[in-house]
Design an enzyme around this catalytic site. Structure first.
Site, PDB file in Angstrom:
ATOM      1  N   LYS A  60       0.854  -1.200   0.000  1.00 39.27           N
ATOM      2  CA  LYS A  60       0.000   0.000   0.000  1.00 39.27           C
ATOM      3  C   LYS A  60       0.881   1.238   0.000  1.00 39.27           C
ATOM      4  O   LYS A  60       1.872   1.301   0.733  1.00 39.27           O
ATOM      5  CB  LYS A  60      -0.857  -0.006   1.281  1.00 39.27           C
TER       6      LYS A  60
ATOM      7  N   LYS B  60       5.155   2.470   8.450  1.00 41.58           N
ATOM      8  CA  LYS B  60       3.958   3.239   8.830  1.00 41.58           C
ATOM      9  C   LYS B  60       2.764   2.310   9.049  1.00 41.58           C
ATOM     10  O   LYS B  60       2.052   2.409  10.044  1.00 41.58           O
ATOM     11  CB  LYS B  60       3.646   4.243   7.706  1.00 41.58           C
TER      12      LYS B  60
ATOM     13  N   LYS C 162       5.317   2.300  -2.971  1.00 44.36           N
ATOM     14  CA  LYS C 162       5.249   3.703  -3.384  1.00 44.36           C
ATOM     15  C   LYS C 162       5.513   3.778  -4.878  1.00 44.36           C
ATOM     16  O   LYS C 162       6.241   2.951  -5.418  1.00 44.36           O
ATOM     17  CB  LYS C 162       6.315   4.533  -2.654  1.00 44.36           C
TER      18      LYS C 162
ATOM     19  N   THR D  86      -5.054  12.610   6.454  1.00 43.55           N
ATOM     20  CA  THR D  86      -3.661  12.719   6.896  1.00 43.55           C
ATOM     21  C   THR D  86      -3.530  13.892   7.868  1.00 43.55           C
ATOM     22  O   THR D  86      -2.920  13.777   8.937  1.00 43.55           O
ATOM     23  CB  THR D  86      -2.718  12.911   5.689  1.00 43.55           C
TER      24      THR D  86
ATOM     25  N   ASN E  64      -2.399  19.141  -0.045  1.00 44.86           N
ATOM     26  CA  ASN E  64      -3.515  18.498   0.663  1.00 44.86           C
ATOM     27  C   ASN E  64      -3.276  18.484   2.168  1.00 44.86           C
ATOM     28  O   ASN E  64      -4.130  18.893   2.957  1.00 44.86           O
ATOM     29  CB  ASN E  64      -3.705  17.074   0.117  1.00 44.86           C
TER      30      ASN E  64
ATOM     31  N   SER F 255      -7.374   5.217   4.006  1.00 41.33           N
ATOM     32  CA  SER F 255      -7.306   4.431   2.764  1.00 41.33           C
ATOM     33  C   SER F 255      -7.702   2.993   3.039  1.00 41.33           C
ATOM     34  O   SER F 255      -8.417   2.362   2.252  1.00 41.33           O
ATOM     35  CB  SER F 255      -5.877   4.429   2.200  1.00 41.33           C
TER      36      SER F 255
HETATM   37  N1  GLU Z   1       0.545   8.915   0.287  1.00 41.60           N
HETATM   38  C1  GLU Z   1       0.051   8.743   1.611  1.00 41.60           C
HETATM   39  C2  GLU Z   1       1.186   8.358   2.547  1.00 41.60           C
HETATM   40  O1  GLU Z   1       2.325   8.622   2.274  1.00 41.60           O
HETATM   41  C3  GLU Z   1      -1.112   7.788   1.668  1.00 41.60           C
HETATM   42  C4  GLU Z   1      -0.832   6.386   1.235  1.00 41.60           C
HETATM   43  C5  GLU Z   1      -2.084   5.537   1.083  1.00 41.60           C
HETATM   44  O2  GLU Z   1      -3.144   6.002   1.432  1.00 41.60           O
HETATM   45  O3  GLU Z   1      -1.927   4.414   0.624  1.00 41.60           O
HETATM   46  O4  GLU Z   1       0.956   7.874   3.618  1.00 41.60           O
END
Ligand code: GLU
Length: 423
Positions: free
Chosen positions: A81, A105, A117, A201, A232, A360
């Site tokens: 993810k 995370k 990513k 976030t 955002n 998410s």
């Molecule tokens: N891009 C966000 C992060 O760095 C969200 C990642 C997601 O929701 O999968 O945590």
């Protein structure tokens, strides 16, 4: 207090390259946890990395080839993810580092995911809407074989948003020959997105700030805030804190910044930046540079842009009581140590910005069950997840005598290692 990896390594490479940095942090944490060498080796190598070329027919009739990446750090704990960023500085090493941070995370907040990513090296501000759509759809065609709701679920990140996710999930569904809404998260609500995902976030970051402030006895009413980044995360954090009565005194973005000692009118700033595309030149304050922002005399500094913004070069200038890392990797390990030595409470990214991936996860569950939640339910569950994660990290911080950043690494990595050890 146990000092972290920056004490042992060449600061140059760690501060210059986030992949080197995160590998150092993982190796250090693994040693603290007494993890077997084989497992550490495994964690230092993403399971899968893909580089793609994306041809886009530009508005002027020329064909441009963009380079995109997707790194899947772990595919063992569940689907991978993580977001997709569109940015001129995207490199394979950056994407790999960010994928590793996502693993940690998800571990901190206890989600059944590994980390991933993606990114495309481009300047989205120079692209027309049509070109951006072609790029988004082309990216999905390139990574289609390695993603999916059970494999790897992308989401928004720097300079991507719900609209980009809409194009992407539509392209994915066309290729799959059926609607597969759970293949992406951060979608528009009308297309299977979750209520509360857009501000998640920032909301998670605010929950972490409130919990931390209570612990250190910082009264938040009228507390002063400085924010780097008005995308955002930065803009939603500014709005939520402003609504709670904090005084946002400085905001910067890539073009410039604004300062107002008695507090910026955030609603007016949101309108202004929506129209003008930057906070620079906002009439309700004086201009402010990024280095001035970091050095502001304020209670809370929120880096909400990209990685490695607070380094050993400028950490000594920071005067905030709390640094809340809303971005991924905004503070280098060396800078973190300087801040901690100065008595500043650094709230680490893999905890502080985990609200996005948490909602998410909620979105993915809603897509898979077909049962959609109210905004209130999303918020309540988010609060529960963030509070539990904060407490776990804080307990390790106190029990092991490590700073919050290392404590978060220990919690995040600990979960992953536990799973890998069982294999
Ligand atoms: N891009 C966000 C992060 O760095 C969200 C990642 C997601 O929701 O999968 O945590």
């Amino acid at each position: 207090m146990n000092t972290g990896p920056s004490q042992r390594t060449c600061l140059g490479s760690e501060e210059a390259n986030p992949f080197v940095a995160v590998c150092e942090e993982i190796a250090w944490t693994a040693r603290m946890l007494g993890v077997a060498d084989g497992i550490v080796e495994r964690l230092l190598h993403p399971e899968r990395v893909i580089e793609i070329s994306i041809p886009v027919l530009m508005d002027d009739g020329s064909l441009r080839i963009f380079t995109g990446y997707r790194a899947q750090h772990t595919l063992t704990l569940g689907p991978a993810k993580g977001g997709i960023r569109f940015h001129p500085d995207v490199t394979l090493d950056e994407v790999k580092a960010l994928a590793m941070w996502m693993t940690l995370k998800c571990g901190v907040v206890g989600l059944p995911y590994g980390g991933a990513k993606g990114g495309v090296t481009c300047d989205p501000q120079q692209l027309s809407l049509r070109e951006l759509e072609q790029l988004s759809r082309g990216y999905v065609r390139g990574i289609f074989p390695v993603i999916g709701p059970d494999v790897d679920i992308p989401a928004p990140d720097v300079h991507t948003n719900a609209r980009v996710m809409a194009w992407m999930v539509d392209e994915y569904s066309r290729l799959a020959g059926k609607p597969v809404l759970g293949a992406f998260t951060g979608k528009p609500v009308a297309l299977g997105g979750s209520l509360g995902r857009e501000e998640a976030t920032a909301r998670g970051c605010v929950i972490v700030i409130e919990t931390a402030a209570q612990l250190i006895g910082l009264d938040l009413s009228g507390a002063t805030v400085a924010i780097q980044g008005f995308g955002n995360v930065g803009s939603n954090a500014a709005r939520l804190l402003y609504e709670k009565g904090l005084r946002v005194i400085g905001v910067t973005d890539v073009m410039g910044g604004v300062y107002n000692e008695s507090g910026i009118d955030i609603r007016a700033l949101l309108d202004y930046s929506r129209q003008v595309g930057t906070v620079r030149g906002f009439p309700g304050g004086q201009s402010l540079t990024n280095s001035e922002l970091f050095a502001l005399d304020c209670d809370i500094l929120i880096p909400a842009a990209i990685e490695h913004q607070i380094t050993s070069q400028n950490a000594n200038d920071v005067r905030a009581k709390i640094v809340a890392e809303a971005a991924n990797g905004p503070t280098t390990s060396a800078a973190n140590d300087i801040l901690v030595d100065k008595g500043i409470l650094v709230l680490p990214d893999i905890l502080t910005n985990a609200g996005g991936v948490t909602v998410s996860y909620f979105e993915w569950i809603q897509n898979r069950t077909g049962l959609y939640w109210s905004e209130e339910e999303v918020r309540t569950r988010l609060e529960q997840v963030m509070a539990r994660a904060f407490n776990q990290v804080y307990t390790v911080h106190q029990e092991k005598g490590v700073d919050m950043r290392r404590a978060a690494y220990m919690v995040g990595l600990g979960r992953v290692v536990q799973a890998l050890q069982g294999l």
